[in-house]
Design a protein around this motif. Structure first.
Motif, PDB file in Angstrom:
ATOM      1  N   ALA A 303      17.288 -41.512 -28.082  1.00 33.08           N
ATOM      2  CA  ALA A 303      17.244 -40.237 -27.497  1.00 33.08           C
ATOM      3  C   ALA A 303      17.748 -40.279 -25.989  1.00 33.08           C
ATOM      4  CB  ALA A 303      15.683 -39.963 -27.136  1.00 33.08           C
ATOM      5  N   ASP A 321      12.221 -42.697 -28.792  1.00 36.59           N
ATOM      6  CA  ASP A 321      10.756 -42.098 -28.970  1.00 36.59           C
ATOM      7  C   ASP A 321      10.240 -43.160 -29.971  1.00 36.59           C
ATOM      8  OD1 ASP A 321      10.166 -39.684 -27.676  1.00 36.59           O
ATOM      9  OD2 ASP A 321      12.063 -39.121 -28.550  1.00 36.59           O
ATOM     10  N   LEU A 371       9.787 -44.062 -25.176  1.00 39.45           N
ATOM     11  CA  LEU A 371       9.359 -42.851 -24.951  1.00 39.45           C
ATOM     12  C   LEU A 371       8.118 -42.634 -25.731  1.00 39.45           C
ATOM     13  CD1 LEU A 371      12.975 -41.269 -25.145  1.00 39.45           C
ATOM     14  CD2 LEU A 371      12.027 -42.390 -23.128  1.00 39.45           C
ATOM     15  N   ARG A 386       1.466 -31.215 -31.130  1.00 39.24           N
ATOM     16  CA  ARG A 386       1.757 -32.665 -30.791  1.00 39.24           C
ATOM     17  C   ARG A 386       0.411 -33.427 -30.989  1.00 39.24           C
ATOM     18  NH1 ARG A 386       6.496 -33.645 -26.405  1.00 39.24           N
ATOM     19  NH2 ARG A 386       6.676 -35.460 -27.995  1.00 39.24           N
ATOM     20  N   LYS A 419       3.216 -40.493 -21.102  1.00 48.49           N
ATOM     21  CA  LYS A 419       3.678 -39.374 -21.189  1.00 48.49           C
ATOM     22  C   LYS A 419       2.849 -38.311 -21.380  1.00 48.49           C
ATOM     23  CE  LYS A 419       6.242 -39.020 -25.562  1.00 48.49           C
ATOM     24  NZ  LYS A 419       7.365 -39.021 -26.116  1.00 48.49           N
ATOM     25  N   HIS A 420       2.844 -37.086 -21.245  1.00 47.81           N
ATOM     26  CA  HIS A 420       3.753 -36.281 -20.196  1.00 47.81           C
ATOM     27  C   HIS A 420       3.041 -35.901 -19.088  1.00 47.81           C
ATOM     28  CE1 HIS A 420       4.992 -35.791 -24.607  1.00 47.81           C
ATOM     29  NE2 HIS A 420       6.026 -35.498 -24.337  1.00 47.81           N
ATOM     30  N   ARG A 430       6.030 -24.351 -23.218  1.00 51.21           N
ATOM     31  CA  ARG A 430       5.697 -25.526 -22.399  1.00 51.21           C
ATOM     32  C   ARG A 430       6.909 -25.628 -21.364  1.00 51.21           C
ATOM     33  NH1 ARG A 430       8.341 -30.748 -26.194  1.00 51.21           N
ATOM     34  NH2 ARG A 430      10.402 -29.893 -26.503  1.00 51.21           N
ATOM     35  N   MET A 463       6.834 -40.672 -17.649  1.00 51.22           N
ATOM     36  CA  MET A 463       7.651 -39.481 -18.117  1.00 51.22           C
ATOM     37  C   MET A 463       6.901 -37.977 -17.559  1.00 51.22           C
ATOM     38  SD  MET A 463       9.053 -37.782 -21.632  1.00 51.22           S
ATOM     39  CE  MET A 463      10.054 -39.040 -22.258  1.00 51.22           C
ATOM     40  N   TYR A 466       7.240 -31.044 -18.675  1.00 51.11           N
ATOM     41  CA  TYR A 466       8.115 -29.899 -18.741  1.00 51.11           C
ATOM     42  C   TYR A 466       7.476 -28.758 -17.859  1.00 51.11           C
ATOM     43  CZ  TYR A 466      11.061 -31.106 -22.601  1.00 51.11           C
ATOM     44  OH  TYR A 466      12.022 -31.689 -23.466  1.00 51.11           O
ATOM     45  N   ASP A 498      11.187 -35.546 -18.495  1.00 52.02           N
ATOM     46  CA  ASP A 498      11.156 -35.377 -20.009  1.00 52.02           C
ATOM     47  C   ASP A 498      12.809 -34.636 -20.067  1.00 52.02           C
ATOM     48  OD1 ASP A 498      11.026 -34.701 -22.694  1.00 52.02           O
ATOM     49  OD2 ASP A 498       9.024 -34.009 -22.402  1.00 52.02           O
ATOM     50  N   TRP A 499      12.931 -34.475 -21.371  1.00 54.30           N
ATOM     51  CA  TRP A 499      14.610 -33.978 -21.590  1.00 54.30           C
ATOM     52  C   TRP A 499      14.778 -32.741 -21.052  1.00 54.30           C
ATOM     53  CZ3 TRP A 499      13.748 -38.521 -21.914  1.00 54.30           C
ATOM     54  CH2 TRP A 499      14.696 -39.489 -22.267  1.00 54.30           C
ATOM     55  N   SER A 620      10.317 -35.070 -31.851  1.00 58.62           N
ATOM     56  CA  SER A 620      10.864 -36.146 -31.329  1.00 58.62           C
ATOM     57  C   SER A 620      10.011 -37.360 -31.837  1.00 58.62           C
ATOM     58  CB  SER A 620      10.927 -36.352 -29.802  1.00 58.62           C
ATOM     59  OG  SER A 620       9.624 -36.104 -29.361  1.00 58.62           O
ATOM     60  N   GLU A 695       6.038 -31.190 -32.347  1.00 57.07           N
ATOM     61  CA  GLU A 695       6.557 -30.808 -31.184  1.00 57.07           C
ATOM     62  C   GLU A 695       7.099 -29.323 -31.033  1.00 57.07           C
ATOM     63  OE1 GLU A 695       9.261 -33.522 -29.714  1.00 57.07           O
ATOM     64  OE2 GLU A 695       9.815 -32.374 -27.829  1.00 57.07           O
TER      65      GLU A 695
HETATM   66  C1  BGC Z   1       9.881 -34.551 -25.667  1.00 57.64           C
HETATM   67  C2  BGC Z   1       9.576 -35.852 -25.412  1.00 57.64           C
HETATM   68  C3  BGC Z   1      10.696 -37.027 -25.804  1.00 57.64           C
HETATM   69  C4  BGC Z   1      11.914 -36.512 -25.532  1.00 57.64           C
HETATM   70  C5  BGC Z   1      13.211 -37.205 -25.904  1.00 57.64           C
HETATM   71  C6  BGC Z   1      11.314 -34.275 -25.537  1.00 57.64           C
HETATM   72  O1  BGC Z   1      11.462 -32.945 -26.260  1.00 57.64           O
HETATM   73  O2  BGC Z   1       8.761 -33.820 -25.076  1.00 57.64           O
HETATM   74  O3  BGC Z   1       8.362 -36.313 -25.608  1.00 57.64           O
HETATM   75  O4  BGC Z   1      10.525 -38.231 -25.413  1.00 57.64           O
HETATM   76  O5  BGC Z   1      12.338 -35.267 -26.136  1.00 57.64           O
HETATM   77  O6  BGC Z   1      13.319 -37.100 -27.360  1.00 57.64           O
END
Ligand code: BGC
Length: 962
Positions: A303, A321, A371, A386, A419-420, A430, A463, A466, A498-499, A620, A695
C-alpha cells in the motif's frame, strides 16, 4: 577537574611558605620524597613519565612564575629540573614548589632528579618511574570504580549513567600523553583554536575494542592535564564493568571500568539525525506510493513505500495492510479468520499466534510496516463494513487482543500499526463524518482501546483516521495527536495519515502528523513552510526522529528482511486453530450438535458456495489466499472497488470427510424451493448464510443481505424454507459482525463462523462434529433489531466534501454498556457462547488488596467445574459495577480467563484485576483533573460467562476507601 584544582591550591600554599623561609643557600634543594604525582597522589607510588607532578624543596626563587602556553618551557624563573639528562617541561615554579611534566622519554626507568638555578645544581633525588606512561585519573571517589571518565554532559560514566555503544563520546581525563603541539594532527589550527594536541596518537580500547579517538590533547583550560575524547565503539561489550585502557606507543595505562549499554532507539535516531540534510529528512515524512510520487511504482507492491537513504544506511519502508493476513495483493498469503474471530477466542496466546502469522508473512514478502491493528470500536455501529477487521466493542478486550497481534508482528521486525485514530466507526461518509463526543465519552471508549493497545504492545506507528472529531480532521487534530497521544500517553513512535487523509501542510505538521501517506501533496511543501517560519525545523526533526526511532526499535536496521517463501503449512494450521477457537455456538437446541458421524446417513449442504469455499471480507484488508481464491464474484457497489473473494476451503468436503458414509449433497441456495426439497430429503440440513462486507461501505441492515448477486438471494427466506422442511436445520453464518436472525426460533443450531479464513472448511467441520468443542464468545453484542442501536439510522453525508455531524452522545455507553443503560435485551449478549459441555461457578469470593502500595488490586476466586460429559473451555468473565456517584455504565468488563477443563474436573481459579493496569479497570475519567481517578465506595463484582445479568453471579463487594 577537582583534582587539578586541589593540586593548584597546594601549589599556592607552598609558595607562601617559601617566601617566608631562608634563601641564602647557594644551590637549590629537593626535599626527600619531594616528588608527588598528581595522578596517583598516593605517596610512595611510582610516578608516571609524561604525567604532571609537583616537586617540593627550596628553589631559591623570590617570586613564582607560571607558563600557560605549550610547548612548556624547560626553564621558569631561571630554574630548571632534570630527570637524568632529560629536562622537564615546567608550568609553575616558586620558592617551595615546582609543577612539571615528567619527561616523556623516561618510561619505566629510575632517574635522578636535580634542580638547577644560576649554575647551581641540587643534590639528586632518586625517583622510581612507573612502567607505563599514560595514566587515567582514578580519583573523584572512583578509585575502585569508574575513573574520571565523563560523558559530554560532564557526568561520570557509571552504571547509573552508562555510555551507549556506538553513540556516546566519552572524555578520558589522564596524564602522561607526552609532548603537545598547537597544530592539529590533520592540518593547521584555526586562529581561534586554543587546543593543544598530543603529538603521539593514543590508542584507547573499550572492552578490547578499539575506539575512534576524536581528540587527544591538553584538557582545555589546564596545563599538564590531558583529555582524550573517544567514541564508545558500536561493538564494545556491554555491562557495568567494561575495561577501558589507553596506551601510547604500546605502553598501557591503568585499567578503568566504565558502564556500557546498547544504545537506545532514541539515541541511535538522534545520532543519525545529526548526519541528515533537510532534504533527506523531508524524504522520510511522506510516501512515494501515490499518484504524484509513484515513480517508480511500489517496488514490492503493498500500500505504500518510503525510499530509504542508502548512503546513511536508512532502509526503505515497505507498507502493507494486514489485519486478517497480508493484504493489498502483495502476494498469496494465509487468509486468517477475521480479526473479530481472534477477539472471540478471548485468548491472548491464540492472538499472539495470529499476529505471528501476519508478521512472519509480511516479513517473508519483504514488507516492514504493517497497516494493521484496526481497533475502532465498532460496537457503536455494527453495520460498519469493516467490523470484521476490528476486535469488537469492548475497549479492554479489543485493546488486549490488538496488543497481542501487534507485539507478535513487531517481534518479527515489522513495524506494527494501530488504527484508525480515532472514532472512525462508520464507513458512510468516512472522509467527512464529524464525530461529536465529549471528552469523558471518548476517553472511556474508543480512546481507551487505543491507550491499552499502545501501552501493551509498544506499537510504533499510529494511523490517523479520515473523519473529523469535534470539528477537526483527525490528521491535524492537536488534541488527539499532541495532547493525548504524544502528551498523555507519551507515544514515542510516528503518526501516519490514512491514505489521502492529510488536509494541510502547516496545520498537520504543527498538530502532530509525522508522515503523510501515500503521497506528498502537503508534506512536499515542508521546506517552504520551514523557510517561511510557519513550521519550525525542530518539528521536522521530531517527525524524522520518531520514524527513525521506530525503525530502530523494531529492528529494521539490525534485521533487514530478505524475501523468502511463506511457511504455508504452519500458518494454515494456526489459521484453522484461530477459527476453531473463535467460532461461537449461538444456539444448540436439543443437543442437535455435535453431529454423530456414525449415525449420519444424509446431509444437505445449502448456500454460500459451501461446496467450494468460504467468504472473506473486502477492502484493503482483503487477503489473496494461498492457492488462489475458490471464486471471485465481482465488485459490489458500494464500494465499487473491492472484490468479493471466496477462500479455497470447502466446508462440504470437510463435512464429507468427517462422515464418509453419509450422502452429502449440495444445493446452491438460489432457489428456496429446491433447497427445501433437498433438506426434506436429508437427515440434517446445514445452511450456510453469508454477509459480504468491505471497507468503503456500511450494511443497509443487520439482516443477511445479498449484495453480490442480481437478483439478490433472500437468505432469510432460504433459511425459513429449509427449517420448515427439516427440523434438524443448522445454520452456519459467514459474516463480519453482528446480525439479526428472524428465523432463529425455527432452526435447531447456529454457529457464528465469522469470515472463517482459508482453513474455515475443516474448522467448521471439526466444530460441527465435536472434534473441537466450541469455546468462542461474542466480542460484540447482537442487537434484537437496528432499533436498539444508539443511531438506528446511519448518519449520511450531504455531499463528498462537507463535514456532517455524527452524534456520539451515547459517549462511553458502547455495546453492552449501551444496552444495559437503556434496559434493552439484545438477541445475544456480549461475552455469550455455548459449548457442548456445561460449566458451573461456585464458591466465588473477592479478595481486596486495594490498600497495597505497590500493586493495588482485587482478586476474584472461584471454583469452575465442567459439569458435562465433554472436555471444553469456558471464558470466566468479571464485570464491575461502580458506585453510582461515578456515573459509570451499569457494568464494565474488567478481567477474564479462559479455562480448559476435562469432563467432571473442577479448578480453583483466581482472576486478578490490577488497579494500575493499562486498561484502567477501576478508574473513571475525571474531566476536572483531566485524568483517571479511582472513586471511593462500594463496587459490586460480578462473575459469569456473558454480560447478560442472567448469566452473572455476585462474587462479592469491593470496598475502596472508607
Ligand atoms: C484504509 C486503511 C489502509 C489504507 C492503505 C485506507 O483506505 O482506510 O485502513 O491501511 O487504505 O491500504
Amino acid at each position: 577537574m577537582s583534582v587539578l584544582k586541589a593540586f593548584r591550591r597546594a601549589a599556592c600554599a607552598c609558595l607562601i611558605a617559601s617566601l617566608t623561609g631562608a634563601w641564602a643557600q647557594p644551590a637549590p634543594s629537593i626535599n626527600s620524597g619531594g616528588l608527588v604525582n598528581a595522578a596517583s597522589s598516593a605517596p610512595g607510588q611510582p610516578v608516571a613519565p609524561g604525567s604532571i607532578a609537583s616537586v617540593y624543596g627550596n628553589f631559591l626563587l623570590s617570586a613564582p612564575s607560571a607558563a600557560v602556553a605549550v610547548p612548556l618551557p624547560n626553564v621558569l624563573g631561571g630554574l630548571s629540573l632534570s630527570f637524568g639528562a632529560a629536562a622537564a617541561p615546567l608550568f609553575y615554579a616558586s620558592g617551595g614548589q615546582v609543577n612539571l611534566q615528567i619527561p616523556w622519554e623516561l618510561a619505566g626507568n629510575q632517574a635522578s632528579l636535580t634542580a638547577t638555578l644560576a649554575g647551581q645544581t641540587s643534590a639528586p633525588l632518586m625517583v622510581n618511574l612507573a612502567p607505563y606512561a599514560p595514566g587515567i585519573f582514578t580519583m573523584n571517589g572512583q578509585g575502585t570504580g569508574p575513573g574520571a571518565i565523563l560523558d559530554s554532559s560532564y557526568n561520570l560514566v557509571t552504571p547509573a549513567n552508562p555510555a551507549a555503544a556506538g553513540i556516546t563520546a566519552i572524555l578520558i581525563y589522564c596524564t602522561g600523553l607526552g609532548p603537545v603541539t598547537p597544530t592539529p594532527p590533520t592540518g593547521a589550527a584555526a586562529p581561534s583554536d586554543t587546543f593543544a594536541y598530543t603529538t603521539a596518537n593514543p590508542v584507547v580500547t573499550i572492552g578490547g575494542m578499539p575506539a575512534q579517538v576524536l581528540f587527544s590533547g591538553l584538557a582545555p583550560g589546564s596545563v599538564g592535564e590531558y583529555q582524550v575524547n573517544v567514541l564508545v565503539p558500536a561493538n564494545a561489550p556491554t555491562g557495568d564493568t567494561v575495561s577501558l585502557i589507553l596506551s601510547i606507543g604500546g605502553v598501557a595505562s591503568n585499567t578503568v571500568q566504565i558502564a556500557v549499554q546498547p544504545p537506545t532507539p532514541d539515541q541511535r535516531a538522534g545520532q543519525l539525525l545529526t548526519q541528515m540534510t533537510q532534504a533527506q529528512e523531508i524524504q522520510l515524512v511522506y510516501g512515494a506510493g501515490g499518484p504524484v510520487t509513484n515513480n517508480p511504482p511500489l517496488p514490492r507492491g503493498g500500500a505504500g513505500f518510503v525510499p530509504g537513504i542508502p548512503q546513511l544506511g536508512i532502509p526503505d519502508l515497505y507498507l502493507a495492510d494486514g489485519s486478517v493476513g497480508v493484504g493489498n495483493g502483495v502476494g498469496q498469503a494465509t487468509a486468517l479468520p477475521s480479526s473479530i474471530a481472534s477477539a472471540a477466542s478471548w485468548d491472548l496466546n491464540q492472538a499472539t499466534q495470529y499476529g505471528n502469522v501476519i508478521g512472519a508473512e509480511l516479513r517473508a514478502y519483504g514488507m516492514n510496516v504493517n497497516l494493521g491493528g484496526n481497533i475502532n470500536l465498532i460496537g457503536r455501529e455494527p453495520r460498519d463494513g469493516r467490523t470484521f477487521e476490528t476486535k469488537g466493542e469492548d475497549p479492554i478486550l479489543a485493546g488486549k487482543i490488538a496488543a497481542a497481534h501487534i507485539s507478535a508482528i513487531q517481534a518479527q521486525h515489522v513495524i506494527g500499526g494501530i488504527k484508525h485514530f480515532a472514532l472512525n466507526d462508520q464507513e458512510t461518509g468516512r472522509t467527512t463524518a464529524n464525530v461529536q463526543i465529549d471528552e469523558r465519552g471518548m476517553r472511556e471508549s474508543d480512546l481507551l482501546a487505543f491507550e491499552i493497545g499502545i501501552a501493551d504492545s509498544n506499537v510504533q506507528s499510529v494511523m490517523c483516521a479520515y473523519n473529523l472529531v469535534n470539528n477537526v480532521y483527525n490528521c491535524e487534530n492537536a488534541h488527539l495527536l499532541n495532547d493525548i497521544l504524544k502528551g498523555d500517553w507519551q507515544f514515542p513512535g510516528f503518526v501516519m495519515s490514512d491514505w489521502w487523509a492529510t488536509h494541510s501542510t502547516v496545520n498537520a505538521a504543527l498538530n502532530g502528523l509525522d508522515q503523510e501517506q501515500p503521497d506528498n501533496q502537503y508534506f512536499g511543501s515542508l521546506a517552504q513552510a520551514i523557510s517561511s517560519s510557519q513550521v519550525p525545523q525542530s518539528r521536522l526533526d521530531d517527525m524524522v526522529h520518531r520514524i527513525l526511532r521506530a525503525m530502530y526499535a523494531v529492528g529494521l536496521f539490525d534485521y533487514p528482511a530478505s524475501i523468502t517463501p511463506i511457511d504455508t503449512t504452519a500458518d494454515q494450521a494456526i489459521a484453522q486453530n484461530a477459527e476453531e477457537q473463535g467460532a461461537v455456538l449461538l444456539k444448540n437446541a436439543n443437543g442437535q450438535l455435535p453431529l454423530n458421524a456414525a449415525a449420519l446417513k444424509s446431509v444437505a449442504i445449502i448456500g454460500s458456495h459451501a461446496d467450494i469455499g468460504v467468504l472473506s471480507g473486502g477492502g484493503s484488508a482483503q487477503v489473496t489466499p494461498t492457492g488462489g481464491p475458490a471464486l471471485t464474484e465481482g465488485y459490489p457497489n458500494p464500494p465499487g472497488w473491492a472484490e468479493v473473494i471466496w477462500d479455497p476451503s470447502s466446508p462440504m468436503q470437510a463435512i464429507q470427510a468427517m462422515a464418509p458414509s453419509a450422502a452429502v449433497q449440495f444445493d446452491p441456495g438460489t432457489n428456496a424451493t429446491t433447497a427445501g426439497a433437498l433438506a426434506a430429503a436429508s437427515q440434517v440440513a446445514i445452511v450456510f448464510v453469508s454477509q459480504w462486507t468491505s471497507e468503503g461501505m456500511d450494511l443497509p441492515s443487520l439482516n443477511f443481505t445479498d449484495l453480490i448477486h442480481t437478483p439478490p438471494i433472500d437468505q432469510d427466506a432460504l433459511v425459513a424454507a429449509v427449517a420448515a422442511a427439516n427440523p434438524h436445520t443448522i445454520v452456519v453464518m459467514e459474516n463480519g459482525g453482528a446480525q439479526v436472525m428472524p428465523w432463529l426460533g425455527s432452526v435447531s443450531a447456529v454457529l457464528e463462523a465469522w469470515f472463517p479464513g482459508q482453513q474455515g472448511g475443516p474448522a467448521i467441520a471439526n466444530l460441527l462434529f465435536g472434534a473441537v468443542n466450541p469455546s468462542g464468545k461474542l466480542p460484540i453484542t447482537f442487537p434484537a433489531s437496528v432499533d436498539q442501536l444508539p443511531n438506528p439510522v446511519i448518519a449520511t453525508p450531504p455531499d463528498g466534501v462537507t463535514p456532517f455531524p455524527v452524534d456520539y452522545s451515547a459517549g462511553f455507553n458502547v455495546g453492552y454498556k449501551w444496552y444495559d443503560s437503556q434496559g434493552f435485551t439484545p438477541l445475544f449478549p456480549f461475552g455469550f457462547g455455548l459449548s457442548y459441555t456445561t460449566f458451573s461457578f461456585s464458591n466465588a469470593a473477592v479478595v481486596n488488596n486495594m490498600a497495597a502500595t505497590s500493586n493495588p488490586n482485587f482478586q476474584v476466586t472461584f471454583n469452575l467445574t465442567n459439569t458435562g460429559a465433554m472436555a471444553g473451555a469456558e471464558v470466566a468473565q468479571v464485570y464491575l459495577a461502580f458506585p453510582a456517584s461515578t456515573g459509570e455504565p451499569p457494568k464494565r468488563l474488567v478481567g477474564w480467563q479462559k479455562v480448559v477443563l476435562q469432563p467432571g474436573a473442577a479448578q480453583q481459579v483466581t482472576i486478578e484485576v490490577d488497579a494500575n493496569d493499562s486498561s484502567q479497570p477501576l478508574s473513571y475519567w475525571d474531566v476536572n483533573s483531566n485524568g483517571w481517578l479511582i472513586a471511593p465506595g462500594a463496587y459490586t463484582v460480578y462473575l459469569g460467562n456473558s454480560a447478560s445479568g442472567a448469566s452473572l453471579i455476585t462474587a462479592g463487594t469491593l470496598q475502596i476507601g472508607s
